[in-house]
Design an enzyme around this catalytic site. Sequence first.
Site, PDB file in Angstrom:
ATOM      1  N   ASP A   1       1.531   8.545   2.990  1.00 15.81           N
ATOM      2  CA  ASP A   1       0.404   7.137   4.681  1.00 15.81           C
ATOM      3  C   ASP A   1       1.783   7.202   5.232  1.00 15.81           C
ATOM      4  OD1 ASP A   1      -1.045   6.727   2.195  1.00 15.81           O
ATOM      5  OD2 ASP A   1      -0.173   5.267   1.554  1.00 15.81           O
TER       6      ASP A   1
ATOM      7  N   GLY B   1      11.150  10.909  -1.968  1.00 12.27           N
ATOM      8  CA  GLY B   1       9.621  10.546  -2.343  1.00 12.27           C
ATOM      9  C   GLY B   1       9.001  10.747  -3.057  1.00 12.27           C
TER      10      GLY B   1
ATOM     11  N   VAL C   1      17.442   6.952   0.513  1.00 11.26           N
ATOM     12  CA  VAL C   1      17.822   7.863   1.683  1.00 11.26           C
ATOM     13  C   VAL C   1      18.074   7.044   2.415  1.00 11.26           C
ATOM     14  CG1 VAL C   1      16.960   9.277   2.880  1.00 11.26           C
ATOM     15  CG2 VAL C   1      16.316   9.337   0.758  1.00 11.26           C
TER      16      VAL C   1
ATOM     17  N   GLU D   1     -11.047  -4.832  -5.693  1.00 12.92           N
ATOM     18  CA  GLU D   1     -10.760  -4.608  -6.847  1.00 12.92           C
ATOM     19  C   GLU D   1     -10.336  -6.095  -7.489  1.00 12.92           C
ATOM     20  OE1 GLU D   1     -10.942   0.420  -6.611  1.00 12.92           O
ATOM     21  OE2 GLU D   1      -9.053  -1.442  -6.650  1.00 12.92           O
TER      22      GLU D   1
ATOM     23  N   GLY E   1       5.863   9.972  -4.888  1.00 12.12           N
ATOM     24  CA  GLY E   1       4.608   9.290  -4.729  1.00 12.12           C
ATOM     25  C   GLY E   1       3.631  10.500  -5.020  1.00 12.12           C
ATOM     26  N   PHE E   2       2.601  11.167  -4.607  1.00 10.61           N
ATOM     27  CA  PHE E   2       1.584  11.715  -4.396  1.00 10.61           C
ATOM     28  C   PHE E   2       2.088  13.012  -3.333  1.00 10.61           C
ATOM     29  CE2 PHE E   2      -1.660   8.296  -5.861  1.00 10.61           C
ATOM     30  CZ  PHE E   2      -1.597   8.422  -7.390  1.00 10.61           C
ATOM     31  N   GLY E   3       2.331  12.753  -2.811  1.00  9.92           N
ATOM     32  CA  GLY E   3       2.509  13.619  -1.815  1.00  9.92           C
ATOM     33  C   GLY E   3       3.414  14.334  -2.636  1.00  9.92           C
TER      34      GLY E   3
END
Lengths: 440, 440
Positions: free
Chosen positions: B306, B17, B85, B177, B19-21
């Site tokens: 998340d 992954g 995966v 938003e 993403g941010f992490g």
Amino acid sequence: MDQPVTSLQRPHVVIVGAGFGGLATAQGLGNADVDVTLIDKRNHHLFQPLLYQVATAGLSPADIAAPIRGILKRNANTRVVLDRVYGVDTEHKRIILGDGEPMSYDWLVLATGARHSYFGRDDWAPFAPGIKTIEDATAVRRKVLMAMERAETEADPDKRQALLTFVIIGGGPTGVEMAGAIAELARQSVSKDFRSITPRCAKVILVEGGDRLLASFPEALSAKAKTAIEQLGVDVWLGQQVVSVDKMGVMVGEKFIAASTAIWAAGVQASRAAEWLGITPDRAGRVPVGCDLRAPNESAVFVIGDTAACSGANGKPLPGVAPVAKQQGMHVANSIIAAIKGRSIEPFQYRNYGNLATIGRNRAVADFGRIQVSGHLAWLLWCVAHIWFLSGYRNRFVVGANWLWNYLTYTRGARLITGEVSPDLPATLVPRPALRPLNI
Amino acid sequence: MDQPVTSLQRPHVVIVGAGFGGLATAQGLGNADVDVTLIDKRNHHLFQPLLYQVATAGLSPADIAAPIRGILKRNANTRVVLDRVYGVDTEHKRIILGDGEPMSYDWLVLATGARHSYFGRDDWAPFAPGIKTIEDATAVRRKVLMAMERAETEADPDKRQALLTFVIIGGGPTGVEMAGAIAELARQSVSKDFRSITPRCAKVILVEGGDRLLASFPEALSAKAKTAIEQLGVDVWLGQQVVSVDKMGVMVGEKFIAASTAIWAAGVQASRAAEWLGITPDRAGRVPVGCDLRAPNESAVFVIGDTAACSGANGKPLPGVAPVAKQQGMHVANSIIAAIKGRSIEPFQYRNYGNLATIGRNRAVADFGRIQVSGHLAWLLWCVAHIWFLSGYRNRFVVGANWLWNYLTYTRGARLITGEVSPDLPATLVPRPALRPLNI
């Protein structure tokens, strides 16, 4: 419809297609005493000359497309309708729309463009996509970027070479631009991104059936373009016919090129306007129009742009380029205004301000008749002309800024693979039921 | 593979992954004495906090997405693999990839994120799409813009009102938003584009089950956000449960809202990491991790972002936001480096620098603990923070320039309907066989 723009007093001009021709007609009629309905199956006008840059990750789709409504919002006499046209009933002067409502017209302008054509070999289409729409361009972008991704993890050297081989079929402006852009992308922009492959392994082959590139340009410029594109690392194969295209590669004459990516830039076929009008089209599917751009025996129907076959002053057919469509659109607008005022319709005369084609960074050719330019200067002219002719200040600004960025950094910003990745990675479709022995 | 990055000497860290992490973990290990493989099923890192602006035509997909390879190109110890995966074999320390090759690891970091969740009502998904990927966002953009297009030619006033009614389900930051952005789009940006409809007819309804918007913010800011979004013309329904969603509209409590567009912003479900590890997840599908972010009983497997359930200093679970994932990613990188050097792994502590949520032009709320800000200043802080945290100078520049343009012109530049239009216009799928009487 309960709020018709059409009144009984004002003539109703229906324009089908919001490309360069249709838009120019609508803009030319902006202040005329008519009601205009512009119909397109898309909500956006697309600046097709830069579509190859979307396909090669230099620009985003929205940078070269503008909502038709936005472009024409100040034309109070114009209504924009998002719909598909299924036919024309010239007898009753009405068109058949997809929403089930026939629409009547007093004047009809067909500016429905062209698609790429495989000369009867539509079975090649899945393996050698062309680029005419935004979806085409993002699909080609996915194909090109995905080939590099797969090459990165491919262990078999032959398969890896096939993944890094890109064949562009057709040596006109689109083919030359695509080949140059792919060579720059694969050999310069992404060179530091990969670990197992060096992008210098990438092979880009441009196949042309004729004996030179850019056949519509003078021979000297064709030669310069060939030299320039070869400097970018593109192999140019001239006088070679494509015999077949499949998922393994491209058969050119008796030689097979193993390639996972082929791109079609070899020919176009006009839209179905001739069929709608019940007119026999020319070989490219176009409607043979008179010198006033009207369809044969249809005094209220104009056909313009890529879907019209129209001869220039020298008797040669006019090329399918934006300036022809725009000038024809403006001419039709003036013709309709003249006819309403009881004046006669003038014959159309194309004024050629020059031809430009780009090969890559600092490389382009420009033909202004007696003056011919190549190299840096031609490339700058090409950049300025394309920004100038883009619709809307926003797109001009965004494209200009992107080009400056790409030029200074040697990168391509829009390297985005969208859509599910699985279809391109067949193995991933089947989750493994059990572990297999570790073999890395 | 014939050019493995993995050697026998250096520990192999596999991160799933980007993403941010996952990206923060890879960046934190950039100079460490390990081999890193970062696997993602996409080629790009997506800046999800701005995805709603793609869905509402303010930004292009490529503006908020950057190729993972490009971000990590200077990390010589890192290999980026585009693949899916399918599972983890913790016993043999390897993962199962879609390309058929198991991959061994010494350390595994699962940062696989979350999808939106319909709380068991997946049948609502086609009628109330959420936005988590670029494809989600362009699909919502198409839905919203297409509803306006269809309203323009719709004769029946009830049907037209349903086409111009937008229901956003969920009053968290994403819902607020989206509601604000749709209200601005429908009521300001496109107001001059249409002829038959005035965009002031557009109705935007924000439905929230709890008793206030932005439940993670202090109550005073929730109230300010409600006032601000109502000023934009959004109807806020609090304490209301959605009972059903279908193509006709949304049933809220006992009231039916006829609406052709509903958007889901009500909840998320973690990825399948818990299933891969054979661990019982929490109610949101997340892996309950220890204070060192390791999965239960798996000393070599970290789970972050998340997809991890992790408690903060106050005992409350940490929210699924970018700063949590980034700090966890950096912490895991440091933990792996420490473990390799034989040092102990420290517990993770989240440092909350503040929460921001935007409502629209000049309207936002910001919570910095003792200091709370709303209005112009909060909006400016929001803009600066989001540009600051975007990946890469190019995206920062492009997003900044787009925002300035949108702010000055009150328009939205990326109003692009892509994909075939026919699926949204059912009547167009069937070409009319014959002409029907003219009824306009």
